[in-house]
Design an enzyme around this catalytic site. Structure first.
Site, PDB file in Angstrom:
ATOM      1  N   ARG A  73       0.835  -1.195   0.000  1.00 32.73           N
ATOM      2  CA  ARG A  73       0.000   0.000   0.000  1.00 32.73           C
ATOM      3  C   ARG A  73       0.870   1.245   0.000  1.00 32.73           C
ATOM      4  NH1 ARG A  73      -1.804   0.701   4.355  1.00 32.73           N
ATOM      5  NH2 ARG A  73      -1.276  -1.177   5.516  1.00 32.73           N
ATOM      6  N   TYR A 201      -1.442  -3.293  -6.867  1.00 29.33           N
ATOM      7  CA  TYR A 201      -1.324  -3.985  -5.579  1.00 29.33           C
ATOM      8  C   TYR A 201      -2.661  -4.002  -4.831  1.00 29.33           C
ATOM      9  CZ  TYR A 201      -0.463  -5.093  -0.791  1.00 29.33           C
ATOM     10  OH  TYR A 201      -0.564  -5.673   0.452  1.00 29.33           O
ATOM     11  N   GLY A 203      -4.147  -3.659  -1.745  1.00 27.53           N
ATOM     12  CA  GLY A 203      -4.730  -2.588  -0.943  1.00 27.53           C
ATOM     13  C   GLY A 203      -4.975  -1.310  -1.729  1.00 27.53           C
ATOM     14  N   LYS A 210      -9.665  -2.148   1.410  1.00 26.70           N
ATOM     15  CA  LYS A 210      -9.314  -1.032   2.297  1.00 26.70           C
ATOM     16  C   LYS A 210     -10.070   0.244   1.914  1.00 26.70           C
ATOM     17  CE  LYS A 210      -6.286  -3.566   4.398  1.00 26.70           C
ATOM     18  NZ  LYS A 210      -6.597  -4.061   5.751  1.00 26.70           N
ATOM     19  N   HIS A 230     -10.802  -2.269  11.374  1.00 26.88           N
ATOM     20  CA  HIS A 230      -9.740  -3.148  10.874  1.00 26.88           C
ATOM     21  C   HIS A 230      -9.582  -4.318  11.856  1.00 26.88           C
ATOM     22  CE1 HIS A 230      -5.255  -3.379   9.412  1.00 26.88           C
ATOM     23  NE2 HIS A 230      -6.037  -4.161   8.701  1.00 26.88           N
ATOM     24  N   SER A 252      -1.496  -3.844  10.215  1.00 24.91           N
ATOM     25  CA  SER A 252      -1.225  -4.795   9.131  1.00 24.91           C
ATOM     26  C   SER A 252      -0.012  -5.678   9.455  1.00 24.91           C
ATOM     27  CB  SER A 252      -0.939  -4.022   7.846  1.00 24.91           C
ATOM     28  OG  SER A 252      -1.969  -3.098   7.624  1.00 24.91           O
ATOM     29  N   ALA A 253      -0.120  -6.947   9.039  1.00 24.03           N
ATOM     30  CA  ALA A 253       0.975  -7.909   9.187  1.00 24.03           C
ATOM     31  C   ALA A 253       1.405  -8.092  10.645  1.00 24.03           C
ATOM     32  CB  ALA A 253       2.166  -7.523   8.298  1.00 24.03           C
ATOM     33  N   CYS A 254       0.431  -8.070  11.567  1.00 20.95           N
ATOM     34  CA  CYS A 254       0.699  -8.355  12.991  1.00 20.95           C
ATOM     35  C   CYS A 254      -0.020  -9.618  13.432  1.00 20.95           C
ATOM     36  CB  CYS A 254       0.262  -7.184  13.873  1.00 20.95           C
ATOM     37  SG  CYS A 254       1.374  -5.779  13.799  1.00 20.95           S
ATOM     38  N   GLY A 255      -0.447 -10.454  12.483  1.00 16.70           N
ATOM     39  CA  GLY A 255      -0.982 -11.759  12.879  1.00 16.70           C
ATOM     40  C   GLY A 255      -2.497 -11.852  12.991  1.00 16.70           C
ATOM     41  N   ASP A 279      -9.847  -9.678   8.614  1.00 15.50           N
ATOM     42  CA  ASP A 279      -9.242  -8.352   8.409  1.00 15.50           C
ATOM     43  C   ASP A 279     -10.179  -7.185   8.707  1.00 15.50           C
ATOM     44  OD1 ASP A 279      -6.972  -6.808   7.575  1.00 15.50           O
ATOM     45  OD2 ASP A 279      -7.967  -6.391   5.670  1.00 15.50           O
ATOM     46  N   SER A 367       4.533 -10.569   0.122  1.00 12.60           N
ATOM     47  CA  SER A 367       3.870 -11.409  -0.885  1.00 12.60           C
ATOM     48  C   SER A 367       2.567 -11.948  -0.285  1.00 12.60           C
ATOM     49  CB  SER A 367       4.783 -12.551  -1.342  1.00 12.60           C
ATOM     50  OG  SER A 367       5.329 -13.236  -0.242  1.00 12.60           O
ATOM     51  N   ARG A 368       1.602 -12.215  -1.144  1.00 13.08           N
ATOM     52  CA  ARG A 368       0.239 -12.453  -0.656  1.00 13.08           C
ATOM     53  C   ARG A 368      -0.406 -13.688  -1.257  1.00 13.08           C
ATOM     54  NH1 ARG A 368      -2.156  -8.589   3.073  1.00 13.08           N
ATOM     55  NH2 ARG A 368      -0.503  -7.094   3.406  1.00 13.08           N
TER      56      ARG A 368
HETATM   57  C1  OXD Z   1      -3.301  -4.649   5.211  1.00 16.54           C
HETATM   58  C2  OXD Z   1      -3.953  -5.781   4.529  1.00 16.54           C
HETATM   59  O1  OXD Z   1      -2.367  -4.037   4.647  1.00 16.54           O
HETATM   60  O2  OXD Z   1      -4.849  -6.384   5.150  1.00 16.54           O
HETATM   61  O3  OXD Z   1      -3.709  -4.329   6.346  1.00 16.54           O
HETATM   62  O4  OXD Z   1      -3.634  -6.091   3.375  1.00 16.54           O
HETATM   63 MN    MN Z   2      -5.427  -5.377   6.970  1.00 14.51          MN
END
Ligand code: OXD
Ligand code: MN
Length: 583
Positions: A73, A201, A203, A210, A230, A252-255, A279, A367-368
């Site tokens: 993002r 991308y 987001g 988002k 969120h 984001s990316a905290c599990g 999410d 990567s997603r």
């Molecule tokens: C983020 C996502 O960036 O969920 O929060 O992709």
């Molecule tokens: Mn998110």
């Protein structure tokens, strides 16, 4: 499919005007059938945008590679364009709507010459829920189309609902030339519109996620009396058979995806954990005074690195088939590979080059995977319930080496608003910029609140007023480290021990110690059977340092000053009360 023109005039008129602006060669209306999804996959393989992965191990899975400058993002290029700048607030980049529209007009003008314009009608939330909201994304990217099909209820069913309601969020997207200097994500909350140019991308380009379900929806929610957050939503059934639902907000990316799909540790038999969402949560006060949540999404767009059988078995199994991978590496036999996978080794990196350790990680750190939620072995059928699920607890959390304990409980809803507003976290690869820097991220919504945070906190207080039985509010920190940098808490499935305490608190079955910052469990209040955590580590995890917290509260008071008069007096009063309790 025939475009149902008689049913959906506002959509067809808008599509016609966008076609004129963008000069698209052709217009295609997405219907949302399985056969159509297959056709898109074939088309993207022919154009080289998708590569089929090893079908023996990863049936119906594909790899997409994005431009190396387009992997996350772009918060610095994301704008909220309200008529008055104060309404966007210091938490957003702002541009005057007329200026933003003119800038975007210039970019979109003629940008789809030689391309097809895809129309993706979509519904965020169960198709028959009064809490759901619809949108239409116009895009020139077939990759975006297939992602939207997986992530939302897209196609004819959504168009039919839009035709009935007449109201929808207008999302216009073009990948443009992927030039970072011609890249913008603009939001016009007052017009329920989004314009995104120059990025493919997730987001930035999957506008339902988002842009709509958080930025535009948070604005809409304020006007309509609900919350767009969120947050993951997880169902937890105890060994006694009692099911409770928890919503949890982390940056984001905290599990979030891991917590939403948690596998109970073997030493906690009898628990069942199911995923409602990973999410985003839309939260509505119900007639019974409780808060009800729906997940507006129908799929997951999750971070791949770190996913394995131990960290998240459900996610790992879920992405073995019917999954789109973006920016992962490849093994010699064409299987996807990423850091944290405990088998195989990379030979081609995420940019398609022969893998060289000197070039950095094999898989892009952001990567997603994109996959339909129903592929999740722990999918909760309630995710399709139009009424949503009642929330017993709201959990906030951040990634912090120190200061915040493993878990603490807010004294009540209003104190909980401060607890949420105080979230701070070390930045991650989910957004362009330096990772690992501590920043304030209230309610984990810093990149996503579509209006002034001051007004947003006032709205949280107002929602609390409507709830006779509000959820209890907690803060957790799975990421606390010792002085030598080791994580103090094992995390992942073991986090159920903390959830167990939280749920027992919600049903009045667990004790806690009152402290200046809220209520903390004593080590004996947590179920630690079969867990090997040193006593000293537990003491550190479950205690607070008053000196550090005085500094934290002072920093919070300073932070609130940034929002000037929009900061609700109630929130300042909460900080003052905290400071008083800290002495
Ligand atoms: C983020 C996502 O960036 O969920 O929060 O992709
Ligand atoms: Mn998110």
């Amino acid at each position: 499919m025939p475009p149902l023109p008689t049913l959906s005039t506002p959509v067809t008129e808008w599509v016609a005007s966008v076609r004129e602006l963008t000069q698209a060669d052709a217009v295609y209306w997405v219907e949302g059938s399985d056969a159509e999804y297959g056709n898109f996959i074939d088309q993207l393989q022919r154009s080289g945008e998708l590569q089929k992965l090893n079908d023996a191990y990863y049936p119906n899975c594909f790899l997409a590679r994005s431009h190396p400058s387009d992997v996350a993002r772009v918060e610095h290029l994301t704008f909220v364009c309200t008529a008055k700048q104060e309404d966007a607030g210091p938490n957003n980049n702002w541009m005057a709507p007329a200026e933003a529209r003119a800038k975007m007009r210039g970019l979109f003008s003629g940008c789809m010459k030689g391309r097809t314009l895809y129309v993706v009608p979509y519904c965020m939330g169960p198709i028959d829920s009064s809490y759901s909201r619809c949108g239409v994304e116009i895009t020139d990217s077939a990759y975006v189309v297939i992602n939207m099909i997986l992530m939302t209820r897209a196609g004819r069913i959504a168009l039919e609902r839009i035709s009935r309601e007449g109201k929808f969020v207008k999302g216009l997207h073009s990948t443009g030339e992927l030039d970072p200097n011609r890249r913008f994500v603009m939001h016009f909350p007052e017009d329920l519109a989004i314009e995104s140019f120059g990025s493919g991308y997730g987001g930035n380009a999957l506008l339902g996620k988002k842009c709509h379900a958080l930025r535009i929806a948070s604005y809409q929610a304020r006007n309509e009396g609900w919350l767009a957050e969120h947050m993951l939503i997880v169902g937890l059934t105890s060994p006694h058979g009692q099911t409770q639902y928890v919503a949890a907000a982390f940056p984001s990316a905290c599990g979030k995806t891991n917590l939403a799909m948690l596998i109970p540790p073997e030493s906690m038999p009898g628990w069942t954990v199911t995923t409602v969402g990973d999410d985003i949560a839309w939260l509505h006060p119900g007639a019974d005074g409780r808060l009800y949540a729906i997940n507006p999404e129908a799929g997951y767009f999750g971070v791949v690195p770190g996913t394995n059988r131990k960290t998240n078995r459900n996610a790992f199994e879920m992405i073995q088939r019917d999954t789109l991978f973006t920016n992962v590496a490849l093994t010699a036999d064409n299987q996807p590979w990423w850091e944290g996978l405990d088998a195989g080794s990379p030979v081609i990196d995420w940019q398609g080059r022969p893998y060289e350790p000197g070039n950095g990680p094999a898989a892009q750190p952001n990567s997603r995977f994109t996959v339909a939620a129903k592929r999740n072995p722990s999918y909760a059928p309630e995710a399709d319930s139009p009424r949503g699920v009642p929330i017993s607890a709201i959990i906030f959390g951040g990634r912090r080496r120190g200061v915040t304990p493993l878990v603490y409980e807010a004294r009540d809803w209003n104190h909980g608003v401060l607890v949420g507003a105080s979230v701070a976290s070390e930045t991650t690869a989910a957004a362009i910029g330096q990772a690992g820097v501590l920043r304030r991220d209230p309610m984990a919504m810093k990149p996503f609140a579509g209006y002034n945070y001051g007004d947003y906190w006032s709205h949280w207080f107002a929602i609390g007023q409507k709830l006779k039985n509000p959820p209890k509010i907690y803060h957790v920190n799975w990421f606390r480290r010792s002085d030598d940098g080791e994580f103090l808490w094992p995390g992942f499935g073991e986090n159920l021990r903390v959830l167990d305490w939280i749920l027992k608190r919600c049903s009045g079955q667990a004790a806690a110690n009152e402290s200046a910052i809220g209520n903390l469990p004593r080590p004996g209040d947590l179920n630690l059977d079969g867990l090997d955590v040193a006593e000293a580590a537990l003491d550190e995890l479950l205690s607070i340092n008053v000196g550090e917290w005085r500094a934290e509260a002072a920093d919070m008071a300073r932070y609130l000053d940034e929002f000037g008069e929009r900061t609700p007096a109630q929130l300042r009063a909460q900080v003052a009360a905290l400071q008083q309790r800290l002495g």
